[in-house]
Scaffold this active site. Sequence first.
Site, PDB file in Angstrom:
ATOM      1  CB  THR B 180      -0.949   0.012   1.212  1.00  0.00           C
ATOM      2  OG1 THR B 180      -1.818  -1.112   1.121  1.00  0.00           O
ATOM      3  CG2 THR B 180      -1.816   1.277   1.233  1.00  0.00           C
ATOM      4  CG  PHE B 182       0.056   4.608   3.691  1.00  0.00           C
ATOM      5  CD1 PHE B 182      -1.187   4.516   4.303  1.00  0.00           C
ATOM      6  CD2 PHE B 182       0.807   3.435   3.531  1.00  0.00           C
ATOM      7  CE1 PHE B 182      -1.684   3.304   4.747  1.00  0.00           C
ATOM      8  CE2 PHE B 182       0.312   2.210   3.977  1.00  0.00           C
ATOM      9  CZ  PHE B 182      -0.935   2.150   4.578  1.00  0.00           C
TER      10      PHE B 182
END
Lengths: 284, 284
Positions: B180, B182
């Site tokens: 992921t 961010f």
Amino acid sequence: MKIIKVAYHGIRGSFTYLAALNHFQNNAVLESHARFSDIFQNLDAGIIAFGVIPIENSLAGSVHENYDLLWRYDLKIVGEIYLKISHNLLALPSSIESVARLKTIKKVFSHPKAIEQCERFFNENPHIEKVLSPDTASAAKLVAESNDITLAAIASTQACSEYGLQTISQHLEDNPSNITRFVVLSREISETSISNKCSIIFTLPHIPQSLFHALEVISDSLINITKIESRPIHGKPFEYAFYVDFEFNQDNKAQVNEVIKKFGKKVLSLKILGFYERKNPLDC
Amino acid sequence: MKIIKVAYHGIRGSFTYLAALNHFQNNAVLESHARFSDIFQNLDAGIIAFGVIPIENSLAGSVHENYDLLWRYDLKIVGEIYLKISHNLLALPSSIESVARLKTIKKVFSHPKAIEQCERFFNENPHIEKVLSPDTASAAKLVAESNDITLAAIASTQACSEYGLQTISQHLEDNPSNITRFVVLSREISETSISNKCSIIFTLPHIPQSLFHALEVISDSLINITKIESRPIHGKPFEYAFYVDFEFNQDNKAQVNEVIKKFGKKVLSLKILGFYERKNPLDC
């Protein structure tokens, strides 16, 4: 008369079922499939003639799992379907009035995307537990078979009548402009149909200018790109896959084929997913 | 010494908490936020200095909700963080051996994306009910406070130790390359830091060539596009929004600014989300 078998995702009353019904009307036998990969496998094996799968949603974006399967299998997109998505809260029939009934609901079953799209409803009803189902219609079926009046499902109005449920609340979705685009898949290309839209996947090395030089070819005056999306390729850190949809005038099909041929020389790899008739999302 | 307040999504042990900790180390006070929109509001009001939000996942794609918020609020991206995502099955400590213990689990709580990423686990354990939580750490906390040994959560190893749980099973994720990305948000631009990456959102009318003519300008030899994604704009059927990330050599910042100025004249609207230091996803 030959019976056409069409695979769809979920069970009777799911949104993919409704999309398949919308496209094939009563001219096909619709067959339920629990997983997208099963639809691809059965199409590939020639067991079914057509398959219907969701490919993107106006709120949630692309269904990457299905793009990955399109890349892996050698199937063709032969049509597209747009469907307006609206969510209802369904429960076992009861004589209790709707507002009071809502307070008695303890658990709501649905597809994760449907639950996400009804955030306001769950914020207003924090006492309700959110439980996942494989598709919205399966959630309705589970509630119908439960014999438990504290359970509810988020599903379509068709799922409501299909499983004999009662609508407690309508339009649970936060955003009313919720449209899903589905595609129709086949192992064979249907030559007779109108073709004025094309979907492709291509890969590019992660080098400056490569995207531009590729787009330079495809940005021909005959072609109107309606979607472009880059995705990192798993396990190949410096390579990207691109999903592109474009439209054209069907009279120019021969020239468009020439453009694609030139385009194929500018990219690392190219897969033509299919030529098909474009639909207007505003008509759905 | 001034205390820096950093907002993150979820509670202690959530993946966004871990990303914030990774970026700010022990130099900030991390504050839990239940909703992305709360983080944007508090940053905008000057109540907190920085915010950390997920922006894309290698499997699930872009977090459109956060792109929509970036478009609406006037905040800046000042940094990026990549985090490898790995899922564990956590339950209350017990002396029962792991395999036998798994059979006693009736309900698993987690974030919808985490549940989606562990499809194989749920297929192998069809007796388990999947229940949604706002984030993975909240799922772990709920199980810890439940006093019910038939409940489990899918969450990080940090959430396991944070809430005193036991790991029943590790690496539940179907795909090991689950990363992921961010971004760090702020109301102010930090002038001192290295800047060699930029994120923009722009809109285009749905006319042939418009994308190409816009990209013609931005495809300067100084600029390397690493992400491009088109999205239909709700309520404006013939307009598209594009998310673009590009990298450049920080010595060329002045020329890159000139390119962006020229680019702004070719599009309907342009929002520069921020200049920041690029990170390598392979280092996470």
